[in-house]
Design a protein around this motif. Structure first.
Motif, PDB file in Angstrom:
ATOM      1  N   GLY A  89      42.918  39.964  34.689  1.00 58.03           N
ATOM      2  CA  GLY A  89      42.212  39.205  35.713  1.00 58.03           C
ATOM      3  C   GLY A  89      40.711  39.389  35.677  1.00 58.03           C
ATOM      4  N   LEU A  90      40.270  40.566  35.253  1.00 54.52           N
ATOM      5  CA  LEU A  90      38.840  40.864  35.223  1.00 54.52           C
ATOM      6  C   LEU A  90      38.078  39.974  34.248  1.00 54.52           C
ATOM      7  CD1 LEU A  90      36.602  42.674  36.307  1.00 54.52           C
ATOM      8  CD2 LEU A  90      37.200  44.384  34.574  1.00 54.52           C
ATOM      9  N   GLN A  91      38.784  39.388  33.286  1.00 52.10           N
ATOM     10  CA  GLN A  91      38.136  38.486  32.335  1.00 52.10           C
ATOM     11  C   GLN A  91      37.645  37.205  33.005  1.00 52.10           C
ATOM     12  OE1 GLN A  91      40.363  38.761  28.163  1.00 52.10           O
ATOM     13  NE2 GLN A  91      41.820  38.503  29.833  1.00 52.10           N
ATOM     14  N   TYR A  92      38.187  36.878  34.173  1.00 59.26           N
ATOM     15  CA  TYR A  92      37.896  35.595  34.808  1.00 59.26           C
ATOM     16  C   TYR A  92      37.083  35.721  36.095  1.00 59.26           C
ATOM     17  CZ  TYR A  92      41.867  34.448  31.813  1.00 59.26           C
ATOM     18  OH  TYR A  92      42.708  34.318  30.747  1.00 59.26           O
ATOM     19  N   MET A  93      36.570  36.922  36.395  1.00 57.33           N
ATOM     20  CA  MET A  93      35.902  37.094  37.687  1.00 57.33           C
ATOM     21  C   MET A  93      34.836  38.179  37.635  1.00 57.33           C
ATOM     22  SD  MET A  93      39.074  39.001  39.600  1.00 57.33           S
ATOM     23  CE  MET A  93      38.373  38.746  41.221  1.00 57.33           C
ATOM     24  N   LEU A  94      34.061  38.277  38.721  1.00 55.97           N
ATOM     25  CA  LEU A  94      33.039  39.311  38.848  1.00 55.97           C
ATOM     26  C   LEU A  94      33.695  40.657  39.112  1.00 55.97           C
ATOM     27  CD1 LEU A  94      30.537  37.428  41.222  1.00 55.97           C
ATOM     28  CD2 LEU A  94      30.438  37.596  38.727  1.00 55.97           C
ATOM     29  N   ALA A  95      33.115  41.719  38.532  1.00 51.13           N
ATOM     30  CA  ALA A  95      33.666  43.063  38.705  1.00 51.13           C
ATOM     31  C   ALA A  95      33.614  43.506  40.158  1.00 51.13           C
ATOM     32  CB  ALA A  95      32.896  44.052  37.823  1.00 51.13           C
ATOM     33  N   GLY A  96      32.509  43.199  40.841  1.00 51.47           N
ATOM     34  CA  GLY A  96      32.373  43.599  42.235  1.00 51.47           C
ATOM     35  C   GLY A  96      33.365  42.904  43.143  1.00 51.47           C
ATOM     36  N   LYS A  97      33.614  41.652  42.859  1.00 49.17           N
ATOM     37  CA  LYS A  97      34.603  40.882  43.631  1.00 49.17           C
ATOM     38  C   LYS A  97      35.984  41.483  43.447  1.00 49.17           C
ATOM     39  CE  LYS A  97      36.390  36.132  43.969  1.00 49.17           C
ATOM     40  NZ  LYS A  97      36.286  34.758  43.417  1.00 49.17           N
ATOM     41  N   GLN A  98      36.297  41.876  42.204  1.00 46.90           N
ATOM     42  CA  GLN A  98      37.606  42.463  41.948  1.00 46.90           C
ATOM     43  C   GLN A  98      37.760  43.809  42.653  1.00 46.90           C
ATOM     44  OE1 GLN A  98      39.068  44.191  38.074  1.00 46.90           O
ATOM     45  NE2 GLN A  98      40.370  42.367  38.126  1.00 46.90           N
ATOM     46  N   ALA A  99      36.670  44.553  42.774  1.00 44.10           N
ATOM     47  CA  ALA A  99      36.718  45.859  43.439  1.00 44.10           C
ATOM     48  C   ALA A  99      37.251  45.721  44.863  1.00 44.10           C
ATOM     49  CB  ALA A  99      35.333  46.496  43.449  1.00 44.10           C
ATOM     50  N   PHE A 100      36.768  44.718  45.583  1.00 47.28           N
ATOM     51  CA  PHE A 100      37.213  44.522  46.957  1.00 47.28           C
ATOM     52  C   PHE A 100      38.624  43.954  47.023  1.00 47.28           C
ATOM     53  CE2 PHE A 100      32.958  45.376  48.398  1.00 47.28           C
ATOM     54  CZ  PHE A 100      33.174  45.905  49.666  1.00 47.28           C
ATOM     55  N   LEU A 101      38.963  43.033  46.134  1.00 45.45           N
ATOM     56  CA  LEU A 101      40.312  42.478  46.140  1.00 45.45           C
ATOM     57  C   LEU A 101      41.347  43.555  45.824  1.00 45.45           C
ATOM     58  CD1 LEU A 101      39.929  38.993  44.395  1.00 45.45           C
ATOM     59  CD2 LEU A 101      40.213  39.483  46.818  1.00 45.45           C
ATOM     60  N   THR A 102      41.038  44.434  44.869  1.00 45.46           N
ATOM     61  CA  THR A 102      41.963  45.505  44.515  1.00 45.46           C
ATOM     62  C   THR A 102      42.166  46.459  45.683  1.00 45.46           C
ATOM     63  OG1 THR A 102      41.245  45.388  42.199  1.00 45.46           O
ATOM     64  CG2 THR A 102      42.429  47.368  42.875  1.00 45.46           C
ATOM     65  N   ALA A 103      41.112  46.701  46.457  1.00 46.80           N
ATOM     66  CA  ALA A 103      41.173  47.653  47.573  1.00 46.80           C
ATOM     67  C   ALA A 103      42.096  47.187  48.693  1.00 46.80           C
ATOM     68  CB  ALA A 103      39.768  47.887  48.129  1.00 46.80           C
ATOM     69  N   THR A 104      42.497  45.915  48.689  1.00 46.95           N
ATOM     70  CA  THR A 104      43.395  45.437  49.741  1.00 46.95           C
ATOM     71  C   THR A 104      44.794  46.039  49.629  1.00 46.95           C
ATOM     72  OG1 THR A 104      44.028  43.476  48.434  1.00 46.95           O
ATOM     73  CG2 THR A 104      42.164  43.240  49.951  1.00 46.95           C
ATOM     74  N   ASN A 105      45.056  46.799  48.562  1.00 49.49           N
ATOM     75  CA  ASN A 105      46.372  47.428  48.415  1.00 49.49           C
ATOM     76  C   ASN A 105      46.691  48.369  49.571  1.00 49.49           C
ATOM     77  OD1 ASN A 105      45.960  50.483  47.559  1.00 49.49           O
ATOM     78  ND2 ASN A 105      44.462  49.317  46.394  1.00 49.49           N
ATOM     79  N   VAL A 106      45.653  48.980  50.165  1.00 48.26           N
ATOM     80  CA  VAL A 106      45.906  49.935  51.249  1.00 48.26           C
ATOM     81  C   VAL A 106      46.462  49.225  52.485  1.00 48.26           C
ATOM     82  CG1 VAL A 106      44.100  51.483  50.431  1.00 48.26           C
ATOM     83  CG2 VAL A 106      43.551  49.797  52.170  1.00 48.26           C
TER      84      VAL A 106
END
Length: 309
Positions: A89-106
């Motif tokens: 997924g990181l190939q198609y998006m900004l790294a910072g944006k992915q950081a926040f989306l990934t954090a929604t796991n909590v």
């Protein structure tokens, strides 16, 4: 041993370092993907981490049971699939944006645990879920072209779900088996599957440019092995509220570093989405318990006896 203020301070500083390293991992991953495929990067990352953990904690693997191996492989499956979705997924998006989306796991964890253990989440979890959905909408939807949801967004949300599953199974199996043994096995499983895939697919290569190799080694040594070890040690000397708040900073560090190092361009709506998601994370993790002391007023037992000095 009684916890001292110095130990608690050092533990909190250690958790800040862990959050920073995890946040920097999004930037390192983005840079490494310029030199190798997502699965080759995972093979490098997990092989390095597995070898280090296996070497250092080899004594914990003596007389290991089949049940522990099976549990470690189940945990490793969710670890591998979560990171595979994240790297692709990181190939198609900004790294910072992915950081926040990934954090929604909590925020997802209590609901998955509800499905598995039939323990209903509290009101804070439901509020956090609503906040998360609002933040996700602002962060992922391009309102200028309508309601679009790109492949990177979808894969990262899938990553968050799989990592939430990983957290749940770790919580279940760590009470039944040696946590260190489980850590070594899950890293070994992820490394083995990654290596198998790159060999079969023909993606395996030793001709990795130095920058890509250095980023891969950084991810394996610092973001995987040392970060997980540091978190385990630090949380022995600080309370869970502090740990939850500090580790939630991973998303903040990831976004800031992606802007400073990668030059990511965040819109005002994306910033607002990140802020709302962060509030949701704090709500789910801490239930705002750290604010309660501010509203507690201590009263003297006998106010009449108080005299001015």
């Amino acid at each position: 041993m009684e916890k001292t203020k110095k130990q608690a301070l050092l533990a909190d500083l250690g958790l800040v370092a862990v959050a920073f390293v995890w946040g920097s991992g999004f930037v390192a991953s983005k840079n490494a993907l310029d030199s190798m495929s997502p699965m080759m990067l995972m093979a490098v990352r997990f092989t390095v981490a597995a070898l280090l953990s296996g070497l250092i904690f080899r004594r914990s693997l003596k007389n290991i049971s089949k049940e522990t191996i099976k549990a470690g492989c189940v945990i490793g499956f969710f670890l591998f699939t979560a990171f595979a979705a994240q790297m692709i997924g990181l190939q198609y998006m900004l790294a910072g944006k992915q950081a926040f989306l990934t954090a929604t796991n909590v925020i997802m964890v209590p609901f998955i645990y509800w499905a598995v253990k039939k323990q209903r989440p509290d009101q804070y979890n439901f509020v956090a879920a609503f906040i998360m959905l609002l933040g996700l909408a602002l962060l992922t939807i391009d309102f200028s072209v309508g309601f679009s949801f790109n492949p990177g967004d979808a894969l990262t949300v899938l990553c968050a779900f799989l990592y939430a599953c990983h957290i749940v199974v770790v919580g279940i199996y760590s009470k039944q088996h040696d946590p260190i043994a489980l850590t070594v096995i899950q890293l070994g499983f992820a490394a083995a599957v990654s290596l198998t895939y790159v060999f079969i697919s023909g993606e395996f290569t030793l001709a990795i440019p130095v920058p890509g190799l250095l980023n891969g080694l950084y991810l394996g040594i610092f973001c995987t092995f040392l970060a997980f070890l540091g978190q385990t040690v630090a949380q022995r000397y600080t309370n869970s509220t502090h740990a939850a708040i500090i580790l939630s900073l991973e998303a903040v560090f990831g976004s800031l570093l992606s802007i400073l190092i990668l030059g990511d361009n965040f819109t005002s709506l994306m910033f607002l989405g990140c802020l709302i998601i962060f509030i949701g994370i704090i709500t789910a993790e801490t239930k705002w318990a750290f604010l309660k002391p501010l509203f507690l007023k201590t009263k003297p037992e006998n106010p009449e006896k108080i005299t001015e000095i």
